[in-house]
Every structure is written in C-alpha cells, then in structure tokens.
Design a protein around this motif. Sequence first.
Motif, PDB file in Angstrom:
ATOM      1  N   LEU A   1       0.848  -1.218   0.065  1.00 37.74           N
ATOM      2  CA  LEU A   1       0.027   0.030   0.153  1.00 37.74           C
ATOM      3  C   LEU A   1       0.793   1.252  -0.084  1.00 37.74           C
ATOM      4  N   ILE A   2       1.945   1.046   0.904  1.00 38.79           N
ATOM      5  CA  ILE A   2       2.666   2.365   1.033  1.00 38.79           C
ATOM      6  C   ILE A   2       3.419   2.524  -0.255  1.00 38.79           C
ATOM      7  N   ASN A   3       3.917   1.792  -0.995  1.00 34.71           N
ATOM      8  CA  ASN A   3       4.495   1.774  -2.406  1.00 34.71           C
ATOM      9  C   ASN A   3       3.483   2.391  -3.424  1.00 34.71           C
ATOM     10  N   PHE A   4       2.160   1.925  -3.330  1.00 32.87           N
ATOM     11  CA  PHE A   4       1.250   2.583  -4.222  1.00 32.87           C
ATOM     12  C   PHE A   4       1.052   3.968  -3.880  1.00 32.87           C
ATOM     13  N   PHE A   5       0.738   4.121  -2.456  1.00 34.07           N
ATOM     14  CA  PHE A   5       0.629   5.718  -2.037  1.00 34.07           C
ATOM     15  C   PHE A   5       1.899   6.497  -2.786  1.00 34.07           C
ATOM     16  N   THR A   6       3.110   6.018  -2.804  1.00 37.78           N
ATOM     17  CA  THR A   6       4.217   6.782  -3.031  1.00 37.78           C
ATOM     18  C   THR A   6       3.948   7.110  -4.643  1.00 37.78           C
TER      19      THR A   6
ATOM     20  N   ASN B   1      -6.169  12.324   3.338  1.00 33.07           N
ATOM     21  CA  ASN B   1      -7.711  12.071   2.748  1.00 33.07           C
ATOM     22  C   ASN B   1      -7.788  10.958   1.788  1.00 33.07           C
ATOM     23  N   ILE B   2      -6.619  11.226   0.857  1.00 28.24           N
ATOM     24  CA  ILE B   2      -6.669  10.247  -0.364  1.00 28.24           C
ATOM     25  C   ILE B   2      -6.263   8.934   0.218  1.00 28.24           C
ATOM     26  N   ARG B   3      -5.022   8.831   1.071  1.00 29.75           N
ATOM     27  CA  ARG B   3      -4.869   7.430   1.823  1.00 29.75           C
ATOM     28  C   ARG B   3      -6.088   6.787   2.571  1.00 29.75           C
ATOM     29  N   ASN B   4      -6.899   7.451   3.085  1.00 27.05           N
ATOM     30  CA  ASN B   4      -8.014   6.910   3.987  1.00 27.05           C
ATOM     31  C   ASN B   4      -9.050   6.570   2.990  1.00 27.05           C
ATOM     32  N   ILE B   5      -9.300   7.145   1.760  1.00 25.33           N
ATOM     33  CA  ILE B   5     -10.206   6.538   0.904  1.00 25.33           C
ATOM     34  C   ILE B   5      -9.730   5.128   0.638  1.00 25.33           C
ATOM     35  N   PHE B   6      -8.367   4.897   0.377  1.00 23.12           N
ATOM     36  CA  PHE B   6      -7.973   3.556  -0.039  1.00 23.12           C
ATOM     37  C   PHE B   6      -7.956   2.688   0.980  1.00 23.12           C
ATOM     38  N   HIS B   7      -7.739   3.092   2.194  1.00 23.95           N
ATOM     39  CA  HIS B   7      -7.899   2.211   3.467  1.00 23.95           C
ATOM     40  C   HIS B   7      -9.174   1.666   3.487  1.00 23.95           C
ATOM     41  N   ARG B   8     -10.126   2.492   3.400  1.00 24.30           N
ATOM     42  CA  ARG B   8     -11.419   1.963   3.741  1.00 24.30           C
ATOM     43  C   ARG B   8     -11.893   0.917   2.591  1.00 24.30           C
ATOM     44  N   ALA B   9     -11.320   1.051   1.455  1.00 22.37           N
ATOM     45  CA  ALA B   9     -11.460  -0.008   0.475  1.00 22.37           C
ATOM     46  C   ALA B   9     -11.073  -1.488   0.953  1.00 22.37           C
ATOM     47  N   GLN B  10      -9.981  -1.679   1.854  1.00 26.89           N
ATOM     48  CA  GLN B  10      -9.626  -2.743   1.963  1.00 26.89           C
ATOM     49  C   GLN B  10      -9.023  -3.650   0.962  1.00 26.89           C
ATOM     50  N   LEU B  11      -8.158  -2.851   0.188  1.00 28.96           N
ATOM     51  CA  LEU B  11      -7.764  -3.418  -1.196  1.00 28.96           C
ATOM     52  C   LEU B  11      -6.879  -4.726  -0.943  1.00 28.96           C
ATOM     53  N   THR B  12      -6.994  -5.721  -1.937  1.00 28.73           N
ATOM     54  CA  THR B  12      -6.103  -6.933  -2.003  1.00 28.73           C
ATOM     55  C   THR B  12      -4.999  -6.657  -2.842  1.00 28.73           C
ATOM     56  N   ASP B  13      -3.970  -7.734  -2.805  1.00 28.38           N
ATOM     57  CA  ASP B  13      -2.573  -7.376  -3.324  1.00 28.38           C
ATOM     58  C   ASP B  13      -2.860  -7.319  -4.804  1.00 28.38           C
ATOM     59  N   GLN B  14      -3.818  -8.146  -5.500  1.00 26.66           N
ATOM     60  CA  GLN B  14      -4.340  -7.920  -6.890  1.00 26.66           C
ATOM     61  C   GLN B  14      -4.628  -6.663  -7.233  1.00 26.66           C
ATOM     62  N   GLU B  15      -5.428  -6.094  -6.559  1.00 30.98           N
ATOM     63  CA  GLU B  15      -6.126  -4.656  -6.814  1.00 30.98           C
ATOM     64  C   GLU B  15      -5.073  -3.556  -6.600  1.00 30.98           C
ATOM     65  N   VAL B  16      -4.165  -3.797  -5.891  1.00 28.35           N
ATOM     66  CA  VAL B  16      -2.906  -2.864  -5.579  1.00 28.35           C
ATOM     67  C   VAL B  16      -2.458  -2.893  -7.012  1.00 28.35           C
ATOM     68  N   ARG B  17      -1.604  -4.014  -7.249  1.00 30.35           N
ATOM     69  CA  ARG B  17      -1.208  -4.229  -8.741  1.00 30.35           C
ATOM     70  C   ARG B  17      -1.991  -3.742  -9.739  1.00 30.35           C
ATOM     71  N   THR B  18      -3.187  -3.719  -9.983  1.00 30.07           N
ATOM     72  CA  THR B  18      -3.961  -3.242 -10.933  1.00 30.07           C
ATOM     73  C   THR B  18      -3.937  -1.645 -10.886  1.00 30.07           C
ATOM     74  N   LEU B  19      -4.078  -0.943  -9.629  1.00 27.74           N
ATOM     75  CA  LEU B  19      -3.973   0.156  -9.562  1.00 27.74           C
ATOM     76  C   LEU B  19      -2.933   0.859 -10.077  1.00 27.74           C
ATOM     77  N   ARG B  20      -1.857   0.337  -9.620  1.00 24.75           N
ATOM     78  CA  ARG B  20      -0.434   0.940 -10.017  1.00 24.75           C
ATOM     79  C   ARG B  20      -0.290   0.705 -11.532  1.00 24.75           C
ATOM     80  N   GLY B  21      -0.701  -0.518 -11.913  1.00 24.69           N
ATOM     81  CA  GLY B  21      -0.722  -0.418 -13.629  1.00 24.69           C
ATOM     82  C   GLY B  21      -1.449   0.563 -14.296  1.00 24.69           C
ATOM     83  N   VAL B  22      -2.602   1.172 -13.536  1.00 26.02           N
ATOM     84  CA  VAL B  22      -3.481   2.023 -14.429  1.00 26.02           C
ATOM     85  C   VAL B  22      -2.520   3.402 -14.285  1.00 26.02           C
ATOM     86  N   ILE B  23      -1.974   3.468 -13.158  1.00 29.85           N
ATOM     87  CA  ILE B  23      -1.138   4.805 -12.845  1.00 29.85           C
ATOM     88  C   ILE B  23      -0.009   4.960 -13.828  1.00 29.85           C
ATOM     89  N   SER B  24       0.753   3.541 -13.974  1.00 32.07           N
ATOM     90  CA  SER B  24       1.909   3.574 -15.021  1.00 32.07           C
ATOM     91  C   SER B  24       1.468   3.853 -16.503  1.00 32.07           C
TER      92      SER B  24
END
Length: 242
Positions: free
Chosen positions: A180-185, A209-232
């Motif tokens: 999560l922290i790597n994603f936030f960075t 506030n942005i971090r809290n949004i994603f904390h509430r979502a309780q993301l899985t490791d796959q979802e984090v990888r997907t989001l990082r791919g979207v940003i890239s």
Amino acid sequence: MPGPAIVLITPQLGENIGMVARAMLNYGCTDLRLVNPRDPWPNKSAIATSAGAVEVINKAKIYFKTCDAISDLKLVFAATARKRDMKKEISSLDDAVREIGNIEHTDTGILFGNEANGLTNDDISLADKILSIPVNKNFSSLNLSQAVLLVVYELCGQTFSNVPLDTSGWRDSRASKEELINFFTQLEFALQESGFFHIKEKQPIMVRNIRNIFHRAQLTDQEVRTLRGVISSLENNFSKKD
C-alpha cells in the motif's frame, strides 16, 4: 505466540517502554516495535521496569519511520482516545477482537503515540482504522502502558479464556502495508507531477484524505497491482504526448 505487533511511535521514556513490555507479556504478546525512541536503545530503565519481561525487550525492533515498522502488516489500528478531524473508520475494542480473529496471526498491529502528544495525523493516515479506547470524555488521559494493557487484554486475553474467535481467510489476499505504501508513493508522485496539489498548504491534508479512501476499500494485493498498472499506463500516455 507473538500476538499483534505493538508499535510505539517516538516513545519518550525507557521506563514506560519497560512497563509496556510487562503488560504485553502478561497476555503472551512479544512483538514490540519502536519508532525513533527518544532515549538510547537498549535501555537499562526499560529492562528494570519490565519486571522480568526481558524476552520482549530483547526482541524489540527499532525503526526510523512508521511506514517501515508496519510494512509487513496487513491490518493496522491506530489507538487513540482523541477525536480526529479525518474520515477514518472507528472500531471499538470489541470490533477489533472480532476482526483480528486468531491472534496467532502476525499480520496485525496497533499504533500508539508518545506520552506527550499521542499519534500524529500522518501516522493515523497509515492505519486502516482508529481503535477507540473508551474513557471518561472529561478526562481522556491514559498512561502509555495502561493504554497498551487495556488493548492487549481485550485482544489477547481471549486466548487464556478459551473463547472461540473468527478465523476468516481475508488475510490471504489483503495487501500488505508495504504494498500500500509503495502504491501511495507512486500515486502521490503522479499527482504532484500533474499539478493536482496546486495549493501547497492543503497538500498534507489532501494526501491523508486520499490514503484514507483507499484504506477504507481494504484493497487486495491484486487490486493494488492493478491500480499501480493504471497509474503507470496514464503516466506513459502523458509522457508520449509531451
């Protein structure tokens, strides 16, 4: 049985750390993590006030940053008695007991602030939820070791009373704090580069506030990888246009 990690943020007195260790070992918790303790470590005062809980003292890990202290955890609570001006889910001790489930899992942790000021909002923004400790609303002042004792009694005392606990399998897929922290960075850098934080004074609050949004979502490791791919992908498209 190390139990949940007890993470002390900038603790000031070795004596209090020792009393925390004593409280922890009473309920079988041995995973003590210290972020920038004020007094030198190892600390003779901590050993003296631990009343023999040297097992916890000797195993204590030292970190420079809160994010490093929780990087291997998947569920983190921020213990506080003060009301905070941020949208963060608040759990009671009973709620936390049910959610943590089997305390033999080592992927949960509780953050505690220092004796003078408690937790900062930045530290709380790294937690999944606020752990509310019920106290007198007209006098909400707990000694650090008292606060830890209350929490470990509720979370770990179940083991000694043979109360069955929920052992749901969400931990198998939930993203770790390091992920999560790597994603936030990555996200915060991309937002910075895009000019999203155009009002400099508001950036710290916006980041929390942005971090809290994603904390509430309780993301899985796959979802984090997907989001990082979207940003890239977005970053690559923007760089091509430039």
